[in-house]
Motif scaffolding. Structure first.
Motif, PDB file in Angstrom:
ATOM      1  N   SER A 230     -60.006 -28.293  -0.093  1.00 20.97           N
ATOM      2  CA  SER A 230     -59.300 -26.912   0.016  1.00 20.97           C
ATOM      3  C   SER A 230     -58.865 -26.686   1.660  1.00 20.97           C
ATOM      4  CB  SER A 230     -60.422 -26.078  -0.151  1.00 20.97           C
ATOM      5  OG  SER A 230     -61.371 -25.852   0.653  1.00 20.97           O
ATOM      6  N   ASP A 231     -59.630 -27.662   2.563  1.00 23.35           N
ATOM      7  CA  ASP A 231     -59.139 -27.687   3.850  1.00 23.35           C
ATOM      8  C   ASP A 231     -58.395 -28.891   4.451  1.00 23.35           C
ATOM      9  OD1 ASP A 231     -61.506 -28.957   3.530  1.00 23.35           O
ATOM     10  OD2 ASP A 231     -62.589 -28.379   5.130  1.00 23.35           O
ATOM     11  N   THR A 232     -57.503 -29.314   3.386  1.00 20.13           N
ATOM     12  CA  THR A 232     -56.292 -30.239   3.483  1.00 20.13           C
ATOM     13  C   THR A 232     -56.874 -31.507   3.916  1.00 20.13           C
ATOM     14  OG1 THR A 232     -55.668 -29.475   5.643  1.00 20.13           O
ATOM     15  CG2 THR A 232     -54.775 -28.294   3.707  1.00 20.13           C
ATOM     16  N   ILE A 233     -58.072 -32.079   3.789  1.00 20.17           N
ATOM     17  CA  ILE A 233     -58.612 -33.357   4.057  1.00 20.17           C
ATOM     18  C   ILE A 233     -58.504 -34.386   2.752  1.00 20.17           C
ATOM     19  CG2 ILE A 233     -60.461 -34.777   4.901  1.00 20.17           C
ATOM     20  CD1 ILE A 233     -59.404 -32.777   7.136  1.00 20.17           C
ATOM     21  N   ILE A 234     -57.674 -35.557   2.913  1.00 17.55           N
ATOM     22  CA  ILE A 234     -57.786 -36.317   1.943  1.00 17.55           C
ATOM     23  C   ILE A 234     -59.172 -37.115   1.746  1.00 17.55           C
ATOM     24  CG2 ILE A 234     -56.755 -38.672   1.251  1.00 17.55           C
ATOM     25  CD1 ILE A 234     -54.432 -38.096   2.807  1.00 17.55           C
ATOM     26  N   VAL A 235     -59.753 -36.555   0.509  1.00 20.97           N
ATOM     27  CA  VAL A 235     -61.063 -37.191   0.159  1.00 20.97           C
ATOM     28  C   VAL A 235     -61.009 -38.514  -0.757  1.00 20.97           C
ATOM     29  CG1 VAL A 235     -61.856 -34.908   0.721  1.00 20.97           C
ATOM     30  CG2 VAL A 235     -61.464 -35.433  -1.560  1.00 20.97           C
ATOM     31  N   GLY A 236     -59.944 -38.662  -1.278  1.00 24.78           N
ATOM     32  CA  GLY A 236     -60.180 -39.708  -2.488  1.00 24.78           C
ATOM     33  C   GLY A 236     -58.702 -40.120  -2.859  1.00 24.78           C
ATOM     34  N   LYS A 237     -58.660 -41.121  -3.559  1.00 28.07           N
ATOM     35  CA  LYS A 237     -57.375 -41.891  -4.059  1.00 28.07           C
ATOM     36  C   LYS A 237     -57.650 -42.282  -5.459  1.00 28.07           C
ATOM     37  CE  LYS A 237     -55.049 -43.411   0.041  1.00 28.07           C
ATOM     38  NZ  LYS A 237     -54.534 -44.343   0.764  1.00 28.07           N
ATOM     39  N   ILE A 238     -56.670 -42.049  -6.324  1.00 34.84           N
ATOM     40  CA  ILE A 238     -56.674 -42.591  -7.622  1.00 34.84           C
ATOM     41  C   ILE A 238     -55.522 -43.457  -7.719  1.00 34.84           C
ATOM     42  CG2 ILE A 238     -56.561 -42.170 -10.012  1.00 34.84           C
ATOM     43  CD1 ILE A 238     -57.445 -39.175  -9.246  1.00 34.84           C
ATOM     44  N   PHE A 239     -55.709 -44.853  -8.054  1.00 36.01           N
ATOM     45  CA  PHE A 239     -54.542 -45.861  -7.884  1.00 36.01           C
ATOM     46  C   PHE A 239     -54.936 -46.963  -8.939  1.00 36.01           C
ATOM     47  CE2 PHE A 239     -57.723 -46.392  -4.367  1.00 36.01           C
ATOM     48  CZ  PHE A 239     -57.972 -47.959  -4.602  1.00 36.01           C
ATOM     49  N   ALA A 240     -53.821 -47.804  -9.194  1.00 31.91           N
ATOM     50  CA  ALA A 240     -53.787 -49.188  -9.792  1.00 31.91           C
ATOM     51  C   ALA A 240     -53.856 -49.950  -8.509  1.00 31.91           C
ATOM     52  CB  ALA A 240     -52.613 -49.070 -10.692  1.00 31.91           C
ATOM     53  N   GLU A 241     -52.888 -49.648  -7.674  1.00 35.66           N
ATOM     54  CA  GLU A 241     -52.732 -50.520  -6.335  1.00 35.66           C
ATOM     55  C   GLU A 241     -52.816 -49.144  -5.215  1.00 35.66           C
ATOM     56  OE1 GLU A 241     -49.280 -52.576  -6.306  1.00 35.66           O
ATOM     57  OE2 GLU A 241     -50.094 -54.461  -7.268  1.00 35.66           O
TER      58      GLU A 241
END
Length: 731
Positions: free
Chosen positions: A74-85
């Motif tokens: 909510s404070d605009t920090i990237i905390v994760g990714k979801i990916f095939a690559e």
């Protein structure tokens, strides 16, 4: 005559040698022509799609690189990714000039002059690498051809694999050069090139190794990343820093050779150390458990969107942006508090376990094979560090069996938003999520029992027996207070029994209620079905998860209204268009406002003079707070719940199984779990913005506060009767 014969003898070998040389040249020429003919025929076969269909103009113009979906706090920090690559695409204007120059100088210095393939490079490869066997001769692939390899891969065609794949790349590269500008090809390449560690594209690499976006890279950092392209593991700056620095300096020198850098700049940059700010969201994220739950939830959301709108969104490849309710600042506070507490408490538990009695008992309960007893090098997660030991499977299992685990869940009771989610000690090593694990709730259940009693007209100033009793109808069950005290000559007020978490009065209260009343309250609270409604439930024998418990405490914080918990605020496509937005959930009326406020008033007193008083005396928390501890039998599970009108904080601490635990008060809820929440609150109090937002005052009416202002104990019998009588007359 003699001289003629002599001359003839001398010239015959020379003539023969010349003839043989001519034949050899004809033979070599024939072989070369045959080779060229075979290459031409092979080219025609490849061009005719004999070895697989080549992408046409339509295919090439439709190239869209797969892109990871990003999870934002909510404070605009990237905390994760979801990916095939693991790929995050960037735009051309985000690519710094020095990164382009480093790439071109290193990989393809004639990039802007060739048409997708480089004749000079092929000649160099043929003469230096093949004929002269010079390993430093380099490769012949252009950036465009490397891009083709990244996009389409290479297929196996037996001993002809290399020439066929090279010809394919040459043909496709030529086609691509007619459809895209050089800068567009450069961008496609930088967005697709692999950097190892399941990491694709320069933006992901910049974030991974330097914790910054590509447009923020310095010249020397760009050189490190470009250097990795030759061999992304061998030149990985984290794994092989010496190799990476040597390769970086080579890239810088190549930039100097092409006049992209001056001599003085090159020399100064080559002397710099490589400074990494490594950030791997796959393994080191501070919200790994939360991100995993986000992936599960968003998978369901995207599936619904696709089914209802006839869309085809792909969570792993479409670069979606997932905005969540997580507050990254509070998440870091929660993780820090949990770690600091468990480092201390693990040492205390290990000291208690130094006796071999518990370990031997544990060993008897296990079944091991001969292989389990073989010693080898083991990497084990520990709070201080991941350590390597020489041991066997038994040692590893014992290490994790005696390890204290914790989970923390923080929510907003007004809307059910999840503010922080700590599912365990380490997501990579111990991925099982303890927020969802069902454990004996212990005394943290009592407020729900007491709230049910208030709903049915029982007053907080009603008095209950506090004398030990054996219940023959329940297998001679004899409940005791935690401190083994009792007051046969006195009864205790309901409010005081709750703030002191007394067991005996709680059991007596249970017997005063109709069983279905408590069952109905549990149903409203969405607790698991109660199969055996035995009186021990009053003491918290029900197994609940921290998720269920924290959600339920939200009802007290929100004047009896319980919200479902949620974690996804909205989802947008890569262009920023909203494709999903959470709707305000409908609250569930669990308790009346009066009952909830009365429980809150009592639990506020638990902070001031009850089982939660350490929050004030030891940790000096000044904010308004209501709270409840929970300690399961034999110290197997420790709980602490706290709340204000705008925040609910819950934590659980224990081992993976109940067989290993503290045998002293070190394992109580107030000693083991309370400090985690206390240290989070301490950090929130230091932040003026967070303090104002979450640590708000209760608005308890005076009549509610007055309803618990009665003496804690009341004497039984005639003496007690007269004492009360004269007290009333005096008043």
């Amino acid at each position: 005559m003699y001289s003629k014969v002599k001359i003839l003898k001398e010239t015959q070998p020379q003539l023969l040698k010349k003839k043989n040389l001519t034949l050899l040249l004809k033979y070599i020429t024939g072989l070369i022509l045959l080779g060229l003919l075979l290459i031409f025929l092979l080219f025609l076969l490849v061009y005719s799609d004999v070895f697989g269909k080549l992408p046409n103009k339509e295919n090439l113009t439709a190239i869209i690189n797969e892109e990871a979906s990003l999870i934002y706090s909510s404070d605009t920090i990237i905390v994760g990714k979801i990916f095939a690559e693991n790929r995050t695409n960037v735009k051309l204007e985000q690519i710094p000039k020095h990164l382009k120059e480093a790439l071109i100088a290193t990989e393809d210095k004639r990039f802007y002059t060739h048409n997708g393939y480089d004749g000079q490079s092929y000649a160099r490869v043929f003469f230096r690498s093949i004929l002269m066997r010079d390993a430093s001769g380099g490769g012949g692939s252009t950036i465009t051809q490397q891009l083709i390899k990244n996009l389409y891969g290479r297929q196996y065609h037996g001993f002809l694999s290399m020439p066929i794949n090279k010809i394919k790349e040459l043909i496709i590269a030529s086609r691509m050069e007619t459809l895209y500008s050089k800068d567009e090809i450069l961008l496609l390449y930088l967005n697709s090139v692999p950097f190892g560690e399941n990491n694709f594209g320069v933006e992901s690499a910049a974030n991974r190794f330097f914790n910054k976006s590509v447009n923020e890279l310095k010249v020397e950092e760009s050189a490190v990343l470009v250097g990795m392209l030759k061999a992304n593991t061998f030149y990985n700056p984290r794994i092989n820093p010496k190799n990476a620095k040597k390769r970086r300096n080579t890239v810088l020198q190549l930039m100097n050779n092409e006049a992209y850098l001056g001599n003085q700049t090159t020399d100064s940059l080559q002397k710099l150390p490589i400074t990494l700010y490594y950030k791997n969201l796959d393994t080191n994220t501070s919200a790994g458990y939360f991100s995993y739950q986000i992936k599960k939830k968003t998978t369901e959301i995207i599936k619904t969107i696709n089914e209802t709108t006839n869309s085809n969104y792909n969570l792993e490849t479409d670069g979606l942006k997932i905005y969540t309710t997580l507050n990254y600042g509070i998440q870091k506070m929660a993780e820090k508090a949990a770690k600091e507490q468990l480092v201390i408490k693990q040492k205390q538990l290990d000291k208690e376990l130094q006796s071999n009695i518990l370990k031997n008992r544990w060993l008897k309960d296990q079944e091991f094979t001969a292989k389990d007893k073989q010693e080898r090098s083991l990497k084990l997660f520990d709070w201080d560090s991941t350590k390597t030991i020489t041991g066997n499977t038994i040692d590893s299992l014992w290490h994790y069996s005696k390890m204290l685990n914790t989970s923390v869940l923080i929510t907003n009771p007004k809307n059910g938003a999840i503010i922080s989610w700590v599912g365990g000690n380490n997501f990579t090593t111990l991925p099982f999520d303890m927020v969802l694990s069902h454990r004996q709730i212990a005394s943290a259940f009592k407020p729900f029992l007491y709230a049910t009693a208030l709903e049915k007209g029982i007053s907080p100033c009603d008095y209950f027996e506090n004398e030990e009793k054996t219940y023959k109808e329940y297998e001679n069950w004899k409940p005791e207070n935690a401190d083994h005290s009792s007051t046969p000559d006195k009864k205790v007020a309901l409010w005081y029994a709750l703030i002191q978490s007394m067991n005996i009065p709680s059991v007596n209260l249970y017997f005063k209620l109709e069983k279905e009343w408590l069952t109905k309250s549990c149903e409203k609270l969405k607790f698991p079905e109660i199969i055996d409604n035995a009186p021990s439930i009053a003491l918290g024998t029900l197994d609940l998860s921290l998720f269920e418990t924290t959600r339920a405490y939200g009802a007290f914080a929100n004047d009896g209204e319980m919200n479902d918990l949620y974690m996804v605020s909205k989802i947008t496509d890569k262009e920023g268009n909203i494709i999903y937005e959470s709707k305000e959930s409908k609250t569930e009326k669990v308790f009346t406002k009066e009952s909830s406020q009365t429980v809150t008033a009592i639990l506020q007193q638990a902070v001031e003079q009850g089982t939660s008083s350490k929050i004030r005396s030891t940790f000096k928390i000044k904010s308004p707070l209501a709270s409840k501890t929970g300690t399961a039998q034999n110290y197997t599970n420790a709980w602490f719940m706290a709340y204000t009108p705008n925040i609910v904080l819950g934590t659980w601490v224990g081992t993976s199984k109940n067989t290993i635990h503290f045998n002293s008060g070190n394992g109580s809820g107030s000693s083991l779990a309370l400090p985690i929440i206390a240290n989070i609150l301490k950090e929130i109090e230091k932040d003026p913005k967070l303090k104002e937002q979450y640590l708000t005052s209760f608005n308890i009416p005076e009549e509610i506060s007055s309803s618990i202002k009665c003496t804690a104990y009341r004497e039984k019998g005639i003496k007690g009767f007269f004492n009360r009588l004269f007290k009333k007359k005096k008043e």
